[in-house]
Design a protein around this motif. Sequence first.
Motif, PDB file in Angstrom:
ATOM      1  N   MET A   1       0.850  -1.195   0.000  1.00 37.34           N
ATOM      2  CA  MET A   1       0.000   0.000   0.000  1.00 37.34           C
ATOM      3  C   MET A   1       0.878   1.235   0.000  1.00 37.34           C
ATOM      4  SD  MET A   1      -3.070  -0.932   2.681  1.00 37.34           S
ATOM      5  CE  MET A   1      -3.835  -2.548   2.693  1.00 37.34           C
ATOM      6  N   ARG A   2       0.639   2.095  -0.975  1.00 36.83           N
ATOM      7  CA  ARG A   2       1.368   3.345  -1.020  1.00 36.83           C
ATOM      8  C   ARG A   2       0.818   4.301   0.031  1.00 36.83           C
ATOM      9  NH1 ARG A   2       0.511   5.169  -7.063  1.00 36.83           N
ATOM     10  NH2 ARG A   2      -1.549   4.391  -6.524  1.00 36.83           N
ATOM     11  N   PRO A   3       1.688   5.015   0.733  1.00 41.94           N
ATOM     12  CA  PRO A   3       1.173   6.036   1.654  1.00 41.94           C
ATOM     13  C   PRO A   3       0.448   7.107   0.855  1.00 41.94           C
ATOM     14  CG  PRO A   3       3.548   6.246   1.401  1.00 41.94           C
ATOM     15  CD  PRO A   3       3.156   4.981   0.704  1.00 41.94           C
ATOM     16  N   GLY A   4      -0.815   7.295   1.132  1.00 44.19           N
ATOM     17  CA  GLY A   4      -1.604   8.219   0.322  1.00 44.19           C
ATOM     18  C   GLY A   4      -2.112   9.401   1.133  1.00 44.19           C
ATOM     19  N   SER A   5      -2.545  10.424   0.425  1.00 42.42           N
ATOM     20  CA  SER A   5      -3.150  11.586   1.069  1.00 42.42           C
ATOM     21  C   SER A   5      -4.617  11.280   1.350  1.00 42.42           C
ATOM     22  CB  SER A   5      -3.024  12.811   0.167  1.00 42.42           C
ATOM     23  OG  SER A   5      -3.603  12.553  -1.094  1.00 42.42           O
ATOM     24  N   ALA A   6      -5.256  12.148   2.102  1.00 43.51           N
ATOM     25  CA  ALA A   6      -6.664  11.960   2.427  1.00 43.51           C
ATOM     26  C   ALA A   6      -7.508  11.923   1.160  1.00 43.51           C
ATOM     27  CB  ALA A   6      -7.139  13.075   3.353  1.00 43.51           C
ATOM     28  N   MET A   7      -8.517  11.051   1.148  1.00 45.33           N
ATOM     29  CA  MET A   7      -9.377  10.867  -0.015  1.00 45.33           C
ATOM     30  C   MET A   7     -10.626  11.742   0.102  1.00 45.33           C
ATOM     31  SD  MET A   7      -8.961   6.720  -0.492  1.00 45.33           S
ATOM     32  CE  MET A   7      -9.076   6.369   1.271  1.00 45.33           C
TER      33      MET A   7
ATOM     34  N   GLY B   1     -29.251   7.347 -13.193  1.00 56.30           N
ATOM     35  CA  GLY B   1     -29.454   5.962 -12.801  1.00 56.30           C
ATOM     36  C   GLY B   1     -28.546   5.465 -11.704  1.00 56.30           C
ATOM     37  N   SER B   2     -27.591   6.287 -11.272  1.00 57.46           N
ATOM     38  CA  SER B   2     -26.633   5.846 -10.252  1.00 57.46           C
ATOM     39  C   SER B   2     -27.049   6.313  -8.866  1.00 57.46           C
ATOM     40  CB  SER B   2     -25.243   6.390 -10.571  1.00 57.46           C
ATOM     41  OG  SER B   2     -25.206   7.801 -10.456  1.00 57.46           O
ATOM     42  N   GLY B   3     -26.659   5.526  -7.867  1.00 57.56           N
ATOM     43  CA  GLY B   3     -26.896   5.918  -6.479  1.00 57.56           C
ATOM     44  C   GLY B   3     -25.700   6.585  -5.850  1.00 57.56           C
ATOM     45  N   GLY B   4     -24.565   6.464  -6.510  1.00 49.10           N
ATOM     46  CA  GLY B   4     -23.312   7.042  -6.053  1.00 49.10           C
ATOM     47  C   GLY B   4     -22.249   6.668  -7.061  1.00 49.10           C
ATOM     48  N   MET B   5     -21.124   7.355  -7.020  1.00 50.14           N
ATOM     49  CA  MET B   5     -20.054   7.077  -7.979  1.00 50.14           C
ATOM     50  C   MET B   5     -18.689   7.348  -7.375  1.00 50.14           C
ATOM     51  SD  MET B   5     -20.978   8.375 -11.790  1.00 50.14           S
ATOM     52  CE  MET B   5     -22.307   7.650 -12.741  1.00 50.14           C
ATOM     53  N   PHE B   6     -17.726   6.559  -7.820  1.00 53.07           N
ATOM     54  CA  PHE B   6     -16.319   6.914  -7.692  1.00 53.07           C
ATOM     55  C   PHE B   6     -15.898   7.417  -9.057  1.00 53.07           C
ATOM     56  CE2 PHE B   6     -11.895   5.327  -8.445  1.00 53.07           C
ATOM     57  CZ  PHE B   6     -11.273   6.376  -7.782  1.00 53.07           C
ATOM     58  N   VAL B   7     -15.404   8.646  -9.125  1.00 54.57           N
ATOM     59  CA  VAL B   7     -15.071   9.265 -10.404  1.00 54.57           C
ATOM     60  C   VAL B   7     -13.609   9.691 -10.430  1.00 54.57           C
ATOM     61  CG1 VAL B   7     -17.400  10.046 -10.993  1.00 54.57           C
ATOM     62  CG2 VAL B   7     -15.957  11.466  -9.544  1.00 54.57           C
TER      63      VAL B   7
ATOM     64  N   GLY C   1      -8.470  13.207 -14.648  1.00 52.48           N
ATOM     65  CA  GLY C   1      -7.085  13.620 -14.491  1.00 52.48           C
ATOM     66  C   GLY C   1      -6.517  13.071 -13.194  1.00 52.48           C
ATOM     67  N   SER C   2      -5.949  13.937 -12.393  1.00 53.16           N
ATOM     68  CA  SER C   2      -5.386  13.520 -11.107  1.00 53.16           C
ATOM     69  C   SER C   2      -6.408  13.583  -9.978  1.00 53.16           C
ATOM     70  CB  SER C   2      -4.188  14.403 -10.751  1.00 53.16           C
ATOM     71  OG  SER C   2      -4.592  15.767 -10.620  1.00 53.16           O
ATOM     72  N   ARG C   3      -7.619  14.042 -10.279  1.00 51.30           N
ATOM     73  CA  ARG C   3      -8.655  14.183  -9.249  1.00 51.30           C
ATOM     74  C   ARG C   3      -9.459  12.896  -9.129  1.00 51.30           C
ATOM     75  NH1 ARG C   3     -12.422  18.347 -11.318  1.00 51.30           N
ATOM     76  NH2 ARG C   3     -13.284  18.372  -9.202  1.00 51.30           N
ATOM     77  N   ARG C   4      -9.731  12.465  -7.902  1.00 51.86           N
ATOM     78  CA  ARG C   4     -10.516  11.262  -7.639  1.00 51.86           C
ATOM     79  C   ARG C   4     -11.433  11.544  -6.459  1.00 51.86           C
ATOM     80  NH1 ARG C   4      -6.790   6.078  -8.737  1.00 51.86           N
ATOM     81  NH2 ARG C   4      -5.500   6.956 -10.384  1.00 51.86           N
ATOM     82  N   ALA C   5     -12.672  11.096  -6.550  1.00 54.32           N
ATOM     83  CA  ALA C   5     -13.597  11.340  -5.449  1.00 54.32           C
ATOM     84  C   ALA C   5     -14.766  10.369  -5.507  1.00 54.32           C
ATOM     85  CB  ALA C   5     -14.122  12.783  -5.486  1.00 54.32           C
ATOM     86  N   VAL C   6     -15.390  10.181  -4.360  1.00 48.07           N
ATOM     87  CA  VAL C   6     -16.659   9.464  -4.243  1.00 48.07           C
ATOM     88  C   VAL C   6     -17.751  10.506  -4.026  1.00 48.07           C
ATOM     89  CG1 VAL C   6     -18.038   7.990  -2.722  1.00 48.07           C
ATOM     90  CG2 VAL C   6     -15.743   7.268  -3.424  1.00 48.07           C
ATOM     91  N   LEU C   7     -18.883  10.332  -4.727  1.00 49.88           N
ATOM     92  CA  LEU C   7     -20.009  11.249  -4.567  1.00 49.88           C
ATOM     93  C   LEU C   7     -21.300  10.463  -4.376  1.00 49.88           C
ATOM     94  CD1 LEU C   7     -18.021  12.471  -7.052  1.00 49.88           C
ATOM     95  CD2 LEU C   7     -19.590  14.404  -6.776  1.00 49.88           C
ATOM     96  N   THR C   8     -22.180  10.961  -3.500  1.00 49.16           N
ATOM     97  CA  THR C   8     -23.512  10.412  -3.337  1.00 49.16           C
ATOM     98  C   THR C   8     -24.400  11.475  -2.692  1.00 49.16           C
ATOM     99  OG1 THR C   8     -24.812   8.521  -2.544  1.00 49.16           O
ATOM    100  CG2 THR C   8     -23.115   9.360  -1.059  1.00 49.16           C
ATOM    101  N   TRP C   9     -25.632  11.115  -2.358  1.00 52.06           N
ATOM    102  CA  TRP C   9     -26.557  12.062  -1.732  1.00 52.06           C
ATOM    103  C   TRP C   9     -27.441  11.313  -0.734  1.00 52.06           C
ATOM    104  CZ3 TRP C   9     -28.081   9.291  -5.871  1.00 52.06           C
ATOM    105  CH2 TRP C   9     -29.392   8.837  -5.913  1.00 52.06           C
ATOM    106  N   LYS C  10     -28.109  12.069   0.140  1.00 52.46           N
ATOM    107  CA  LYS C  10     -28.982  11.463   1.147  1.00 52.46           C
ATOM    108  C   LYS C  10     -30.440  11.503   0.736  1.00 52.46           C
ATOM    109  CE  LYS C  10     -30.344  11.593   6.021  1.00 52.46           C
ATOM    110  NZ  LYS C  10     -31.773  11.915   5.852  1.00 52.46           N
ATOM    111  N   GLY C  11     -30.943  12.663   0.310  1.00 54.42           N
ATOM    112  CA  GLY C  11     -32.352  12.785  -0.037  1.00 54.42           C
ATOM    113  C   GLY C  11     -33.241  12.509   1.169  1.00 54.42           C
TER     114      GLY C  11
END
Length: 251
Positions: A63-69, A94-100, A103-113
Amino acid sequence: VLLALSVLMGGTHRAPDEGSVRVLESPSYRLHTDLPDAEARSISGHLEVMNAAYRELFSGLRMRPGSAMDVFVFRTQQDYLDTLRSAWKVDGTGSGGMFVVRGSRRAVLTWKGTQGLDRVRSVLQHEGFHQFASELFPDLPLWANEGLAELFEHAVVVDGRVVLGEVPAGSLGLLRHARGADALLPFDEFFEIDSAEWGTHVRSGGAGLHYTQAWALVHFFLYARDGRWQKQFLAFLEQLNRGMEWSAAFR
């Protein structure tokens, strides 16, 4: 739901008011959210519990030491969809959430509703695995990526510890029905399915069986016959972690 969709969208879209979104820092995550404080802190704590579970299962891998996600949890589905379009150029229909990834940007997104926090937690358990796996595996095939994500989605937390291996009755029923209807994809086709085809099924609402079939494969390799194939499956993942092409590692 999907690992790194890259469907470009045209037009302009409203993004959430940046002033309403704050950031909660934890050892492994930056949680961007406009939820009430108590809910936000609950989700932040849950992310760390799941991160520990990911690390425990894959403790033998490099595991590479990584920064906060980065994780984004919005109040409304519309803010989720608008942010995907405006900030990530992704169609989240149609999605309930995504990992996107862009480029160099990575994130998880979702919602509560109007749904409870349990729904948010299960989505984050799934998408959070994709985010974690992106740092571990240069070539994790889609069936294994989604199967492991489903395994974590179905996990339960008991006294602060994550219990894996649950067999949801709905998943078992879907598999049995699909097998009876000869609707399961043959292994050679399923192993080769790509993100574009999977994404088409997600946007049309027809990906449920794909997720369940992927979960069944991973669950089998880890737990069938008292873990008879678990050592080999984890060795397969170790080879992927070291950079081997997946079909060669699988053979």
